[in-house]
Write a protein that holds these residues in place. Structure first.
Motif, PDB file in Angstrom:
ATOM      1  N   LEU A 125       0.838  -1.189   0.000  1.00 34.14           N
ATOM      2  CA  LEU A 125       0.000   0.000   0.000  1.00 34.14           C
ATOM      3  C   LEU A 125       0.879   1.249   0.000  1.00 34.14           C
ATOM      4  N   SER A 126       0.339   2.305  -0.563  1.00 36.75           N
ATOM      5  CA  SER A 126       1.047   3.580  -0.583  1.00 36.75           C
ATOM      6  C   SER A 126       0.180   4.663   0.025  1.00 36.75           C
ATOM      7  N   CYS A 127       0.839   5.593   0.681  1.00 36.59           N
ATOM      8  CA  CYS A 127       0.145   6.747   1.238  1.00 36.59           C
ATOM      9  C   CYS A 127       0.918   7.985   0.796  1.00 36.59           C
ATOM     10  N   ALA A 128       0.304   8.766  -0.050  1.00 42.27           N
ATOM     11  CA  ALA A 128       0.961   9.957  -0.579  1.00 42.27           C
ATOM     12  C   ALA A 128       0.409  11.201   0.093  1.00 42.27           C
ATOM     13  N   ALA A 129       1.315  12.018   0.600  1.00 39.04           N
ATOM     14  CA  ALA A 129       0.921  13.276   1.233  1.00 39.04           C
ATOM     15  C   ALA A 129       1.163  14.424   0.266  1.00 39.04           C
ATOM     16  N   SER A 130       0.263  15.362   0.265  1.00 31.17           N
ATOM     17  CA  SER A 130       0.389  16.480  -0.665  1.00 31.17           C
ATOM     18  C   SER A 130       1.480  17.446  -0.244  1.00 31.17           C
ATOM     19  N   TRP A 163       8.450  10.567  11.343  1.00 32.58           N
ATOM     20  CA  TRP A 163       9.024  10.878  10.037  1.00 32.58           C
ATOM     21  C   TRP A 163      10.418  11.460  10.142  1.00 32.58           C
ATOM     22  N   SER A 164      10.755  12.104  11.226  1.00 33.88           N
ATOM     23  CA  SER A 164      12.058  12.754  11.326  1.00 33.88           C
ATOM     24  C   SER A 164      13.193  11.756  11.537  1.00 33.88           C
ATOM     25  N   ARG A 215       9.598   4.407   3.384  1.00 39.78           N
ATOM     26  CA  ARG A 215       9.184   5.739   2.982  1.00 39.78           C
ATOM     27  C   ARG A 215      10.084   6.292   1.889  1.00 39.78           C
ATOM     28  N   ASP A 216       9.552   7.258   1.203  1.00 38.76           N
ATOM     29  CA  ASP A 216      10.287   8.015   0.208  1.00 38.76           C
ATOM     30  C   ASP A 216      10.249   9.461   0.664  1.00 38.76           C
ATOM     31  N   GLY A 232       4.617   7.195   2.096  1.00 34.91           N
ATOM     32  CA  GLY A 232       4.882   6.061   2.960  1.00 34.91           C
ATOM     33  C   GLY A 232       4.319   4.794   2.357  1.00 34.91           C
ATOM     34  N   PHE A 233       5.006   3.694   2.554  1.00 35.88           N
ATOM     35  CA  PHE A 233       4.593   2.425   1.978  1.00 35.88           C
ATOM     36  C   PHE A 233       4.386   1.399   3.101  1.00 35.88           C
TER      37      PHE A 233
END
Length: 123
Positions: free
Chosen positions: A18-23, A49-50, A68-69, A75-76
């Motif tokens: 699954l992927s979660c893309a933040a704007s 995230w940090s 993560r990328d 986030g994956f």
């Protein structure tokens, strides 16, 4: 601000990502929750995230992993050895300010939610 995708219908033992893309990079914690039919929202994984520190829910430890990328604020969730009980709608969530580690599993700690993506695991 959050978009989750990648769900689908798979068989028990299969894998799915699954992927979660933040704007925008406006969050400190990113998490995945899931909700099966007639059940409460269940914690899957959360990440600071940090520093990349993660926390996993007991039911997915050893089978699911987060990556993560940073450049794309994505986030994956890699899900391996899927079981029928993993079936549900998977939501990604984000929190603007860093949460206490002990509270990462609480849905109310998160400010932003994606629309959810359905994962169905057949036996």
């Amino acid at each position: 601000q959050l978009q989750a995708f990648g769900g689908g219908l798979v068989q028990a033992g299969d894998s799915l990502r699954l992927s979660c893309a933040a704007s925008a990079r406006t969050f400190s914690n990113l998490a995945w929750f899931r909700q099966g039919p007639g059940t409460e929202r269940e914690f899957v994984v959360a990440v600071d995230w940090s520093n990349g520190r993660t926390r996993y829910g007991d039911s997915v430890k050893g089978r699911f992993s987060f990556s993560r990328d940073n450049a794309k604020t994505t986030g994956f969730l890699q899900m391996n050895s899927l079981k029928p009980e993993d079936t549900g709608v998977y939501y990604c969530a984000a929190r603007q300010f860093r949460a206490l580690y002990a509270r990462l599993s609480i849905p109310e700690e998160y400010n932003y939610w994606g629309q959810g993506t359905q994962v169905t695991v057949s036996s």
